[in-house]
Design a protein around this motif. Sequence first.
Motif, PDB file in Angstrom:
ATOM      1  N   ARG A  61      -2.317   3.930 -17.356  1.00  0.00           N
ATOM      2  CA  ARG A  61      -1.981   4.802 -18.479  1.00  0.00           C
ATOM      3  C   ARG A  61      -2.943   5.975 -18.608  1.00  0.00           C
ATOM      4  O   ARG A  61      -2.597   7.018 -19.165  1.00  0.00           O
ATOM      5  CB  ARG A  61      -1.974   3.987 -19.770  1.00  0.00           C
ATOM      6  CG  ARG A  61      -0.872   2.925 -19.837  1.00  0.00           C
ATOM      7  CD  ARG A  61      -0.923   2.180 -21.147  1.00  0.00           C
ATOM      8  NE  ARG A  61       0.111   1.149 -21.224  1.00  0.00           N
ATOM      9  CZ  ARG A  61       0.276   0.346 -22.258  1.00  0.00           C
ATOM     10  NH1 ARG A  61      -0.528   0.454 -23.317  1.00  0.00           N
ATOM     11  NH2 ARG A  61       1.236  -0.565 -22.255  1.00  0.00           N
ATOM     12  N   ASP A  62      -4.142   5.807 -18.118  1.00  0.00           N
ATOM     13  CA  ASP A  62      -5.146   6.855 -18.241  1.00  0.00           C
ATOM     14  C   ASP A  62      -4.746   8.113 -17.477  1.00  0.00           C
ATOM     15  O   ASP A  62      -5.232   9.204 -17.760  1.00  0.00           O
ATOM     16  CB  ASP A  62      -6.494   6.327 -17.721  1.00  0.00           C
ATOM     17  CG  ASP A  62      -7.670   7.078 -18.319  1.00  0.00           C
ATOM     18  OD1 ASP A  62      -7.537   7.580 -19.452  1.00  0.00           O
ATOM     19  OD2 ASP A  62      -8.710   7.170 -17.661  1.00  0.00           O
ATOM     20  N   LEU A  63      -3.850   7.976 -16.495  1.00  0.00           N
ATOM     21  CA  LEU A  63      -3.436   9.124 -15.702  1.00  0.00           C
ATOM     22  C   LEU A  63      -2.647  10.134 -16.520  1.00  0.00           C
ATOM     23  O   LEU A  63      -2.497  11.287 -16.114  1.00  0.00           O
ATOM     24  CB  LEU A  63      -2.598   8.667 -14.501  1.00  0.00           C
ATOM     25  CG  LEU A  63      -3.311   7.774 -13.481  1.00  0.00           C
ATOM     26  CD1 LEU A  63      -2.364   7.428 -12.350  1.00  0.00           C
ATOM     27  CD2 LEU A  63      -4.564   8.440 -12.943  1.00  0.00           C
ATOM     28  N   HIS A  64      -2.129   9.724 -17.660  1.00  0.00           N
ATOM     29  CA  HIS A  64      -1.374  10.632 -18.516  1.00  0.00           C
ATOM     30  C   HIS A  64      -2.291  11.476 -19.398  1.00  0.00           C
ATOM     31  O   HIS A  64      -1.797  12.311 -20.169  1.00  0.00           O
ATOM     32  CB  HIS A  64      -0.396   9.843 -19.386  1.00  0.00           C
ATOM     33  CG  HIS A  64       0.676   9.161 -18.601  1.00  0.00           C
ATOM     34  ND1 HIS A  64       1.835   9.793 -18.215  1.00  0.00           N
ATOM     35  CD2 HIS A  64       0.750   7.909 -18.088  1.00  0.00           C
ATOM     36  CE1 HIS A  64       2.590   8.952 -17.528  1.00  0.00           C
ATOM     37  NE2 HIS A  64       1.947   7.798 -17.432  1.00  0.00           N
ATOM     38  N   CYS A  65      -3.597  11.276 -19.283  1.00  0.00           N
ATOM     39  CA  CYS A  65      -4.564  12.017 -20.110  1.00  0.00           C
ATOM     40  C   CYS A  65      -5.336  13.014 -19.255  1.00  0.00           C
ATOM     41  O   CYS A  65      -6.553  13.133 -19.360  1.00  0.00           O
ATOM     42  CB  CYS A  65      -5.531  11.049 -20.788  1.00  0.00           C
ATOM     43  SG  CYS A  65      -4.742   9.802 -21.809  1.00  0.00           S
ATOM     44  N   ILE A 102     -10.862  11.259 -11.000  1.00  0.00           N
ATOM     45  CA  ILE A 102      -9.983  10.708  -9.973  1.00  0.00           C
ATOM     46  C   ILE A 102     -10.173  11.548  -8.718  1.00  0.00           C
ATOM     47  O   ILE A 102     -10.096  12.778  -8.770  1.00  0.00           O
ATOM     48  CB  ILE A 102      -8.507  10.742 -10.411  1.00  0.00           C
ATOM     49  CG1 ILE A 102      -8.342  10.178 -11.825  1.00  0.00           C
ATOM     50  CG2 ILE A 102      -7.634   9.999  -9.418  1.00  0.00           C
ATOM     51  CD1 ILE A 102      -8.724   8.735 -11.985  1.00  0.00           C
ATOM     52  N   PHE A 103     -10.424  10.888  -7.587  1.00  0.00           N
ATOM     53  CA  PHE A 103     -10.737  11.636  -6.374  1.00  0.00           C
ATOM     54  C   PHE A 103     -10.249  10.905  -5.133  1.00  0.00           C
ATOM     55  O   PHE A 103      -9.900   9.722  -5.166  1.00  0.00           O
ATOM     56  CB  PHE A 103     -12.242  11.892  -6.275  1.00  0.00           C
ATOM     57  CG  PHE A 103     -13.080  10.654  -6.072  1.00  0.00           C
ATOM     58  CD1 PHE A 103     -13.472  10.269  -4.791  1.00  0.00           C
ATOM     59  CD2 PHE A 103     -13.496   9.883  -7.151  1.00  0.00           C
ATOM     60  CE1 PHE A 103     -14.256   9.132  -4.594  1.00  0.00           C
ATOM     61  CE2 PHE A 103     -14.270   8.749  -6.966  1.00  0.00           C
ATOM     62  CZ  PHE A 103     -14.657   8.371  -5.685  1.00  0.00           C
ATOM     63  N   ARG A 106      -0.171  13.724  -8.584  1.00  0.00           N
ATOM     64  CA  ARG A 106       0.581  12.986  -7.580  1.00  0.00           C
ATOM     65  C   ARG A 106       1.095  11.650  -8.085  1.00  0.00           C
ATOM     66  O   ARG A 106       2.021  11.090  -7.531  1.00  0.00           O
ATOM     67  CB  ARG A 106      -0.293  12.749  -6.341  1.00  0.00           C
ATOM     68  CG  ARG A 106      -0.680  14.025  -5.603  1.00  0.00           C
ATOM     69  CD  ARG A 106       0.522  14.793  -5.128  1.00  0.00           C
ATOM     70  NE  ARG A 106       1.311  14.014  -4.213  1.00  0.00           N
ATOM     71  CZ  ARG A 106       1.462  14.304  -2.927  1.00  0.00           C
ATOM     72  NH1 ARG A 106       0.893  15.354  -2.418  1.00  0.00           N
ATOM     73  NH2 ARG A 106       2.216  13.541  -2.155  1.00  0.00           N
ATOM     74  N   SER A 107       0.516  11.116  -9.155  1.00  0.00           N
ATOM     75  CA  SER A 107       0.930   9.819  -9.655  1.00  0.00           C
ATOM     76  C   SER A 107       2.368   9.804 -10.141  1.00  0.00           C
ATOM     77  O   SER A 107       2.974   8.753 -10.265  1.00  0.00           O
ATOM     78  CB  SER A 107       0.021   9.383 -10.811  1.00  0.00           C
ATOM     79  OG  SER A 107       0.048  10.325 -11.852  1.00  0.00           O
ATOM     80  N   PHE A 162      -8.430  15.265 -10.157  1.00  0.00           N
ATOM     81  CA  PHE A 162      -8.390  15.712 -11.540  1.00  0.00           C
ATOM     82  C   PHE A 162      -9.255  14.776 -12.373  1.00  0.00           C
ATOM     83  O   PHE A 162      -9.680  13.716 -11.916  1.00  0.00           O
ATOM     84  CB  PHE A 162      -6.955  15.748 -12.096  1.00  0.00           C
ATOM     85  CG  PHE A 162      -6.203  14.455 -11.972  1.00  0.00           C
ATOM     86  CD1 PHE A 162      -6.249  13.495 -12.967  1.00  0.00           C
ATOM     87  CD2 PHE A 162      -5.422  14.200 -10.848  1.00  0.00           C
ATOM     88  CE1 PHE A 162      -5.554  12.307 -12.857  1.00  0.00           C
ATOM     89  CE2 PHE A 162      -4.713  13.015 -10.731  1.00  0.00           C
ATOM     90  CZ  PHE A 162      -4.777  12.066 -11.732  1.00  0.00           C
ATOM     91  N   PHE A 163      -9.522  15.189 -13.614  1.00  0.00           N
ATOM     92  CA  PHE A 163     -10.217  14.354 -14.590  1.00  0.00           C
ATOM     93  C   PHE A 163      -9.215  13.831 -15.607  1.00  0.00           C
ATOM     94  O   PHE A 163      -8.214  14.484 -15.913  1.00  0.00           O
ATOM     95  CB  PHE A 163     -11.270  15.155 -15.355  1.00  0.00           C
ATOM     96  CG  PHE A 163     -12.518  15.451 -14.588  1.00  0.00           C
ATOM     97  CD1 PHE A 163     -12.701  15.027 -13.274  1.00  0.00           C
ATOM     98  CD2 PHE A 163     -13.538  16.194 -15.165  1.00  0.00           C
ATOM     99  CE1 PHE A 163     -13.852  15.307 -12.574  1.00  0.00           C
ATOM    100  CE2 PHE A 163     -14.696  16.484 -14.479  1.00  0.00           C
ATOM    101  CZ  PHE A 163     -14.856  16.037 -13.180  1.00  0.00           C
ATOM    102  N   THR A 164      -9.482  12.648 -16.130  1.00  0.00           N
ATOM    103  CA  THR A 164      -8.828  12.175 -17.336  1.00  0.00           C
ATOM    104  C   THR A 164      -9.861  12.225 -18.457  1.00  0.00           C
ATOM    105  O   THR A 164     -10.968  12.751 -18.264  1.00  0.00           O
ATOM    106  CB  THR A 164      -8.290  10.740 -17.161  1.00  0.00           C
ATOM    107  OG1 THR A 164      -9.395   9.820 -17.119  1.00  0.00           O
ATOM    108  CG2 THR A 164      -7.474  10.609 -15.877  1.00  0.00           C
TER     109      THR A 164
END
Length: 243
Positions: free
Chosen positions: A185-189, A220-221, A13-14, A213-215
Amino acid sequence: MWKAKRGGGDLPRSFHKNSRAFKNEWISGDLLRNSKQDVWTGLSDGLKSYLSKSVASIILFNGDKILFSCSGIAIEHQFFTKFLTTATLVRALNATTKHHDDLKIQVRLDGTRLYDGYMAEYDLDNDFSVVEVYSVRDVQVGPFQSALESLPHGEVLAVGHDTSGEIMVETVELNGDSKVSEDDRDLHCKISKPWEGGPLLSVDGDMVGMNLFFTNRRAIFLPWGTTLNHYLTFVQKKTGLVQ
């Protein structure tokens, strides 16, 4: 046949700038990266039994080919069973329906049998969907109607159900209200594992959140109170109890 609005894709969603679900609702916790077997072994027999009977693998097939998988938690069990999961399942359907002609949703709960399911309800803005399945036995409905008043500090459990039938458990460290920035930036992992839609639980089995999801470093929840409020409001509007 499945019918849904086109668009959206299956990205986190980001990446959707107008997403209502991203308005200060995403929370993160640090993955402690314990061995899955060690975490599972340390759980009580009662919690193991509950997870095995309430957390399902939800799989999108084209024929015999798996296109997407996520996890879900049983929230209602009558002559049918409802599993609440992430709206990423809907986005996966939207992204594939024009390219495949043998789509089906199936649910694995007991580790062996696959049950046919269908998309009963969804809300893309608030990031949830509901899959209904008939003739499922030995289901345990989770503590759906209650949520912790505040997020706990310390270790909690992120739970998922793999397509092979394995219950997956990771330990997550929560350190207060760690809200996620859209520019993080961690959301891209993002890690490609079927944790999405599974529950985040306290060590006592209380509902803490729904995994998005996980990075590489974090889980992330959505807090369970947020998901619960969105879903109950959706149901009330659908049934005409609120305007």
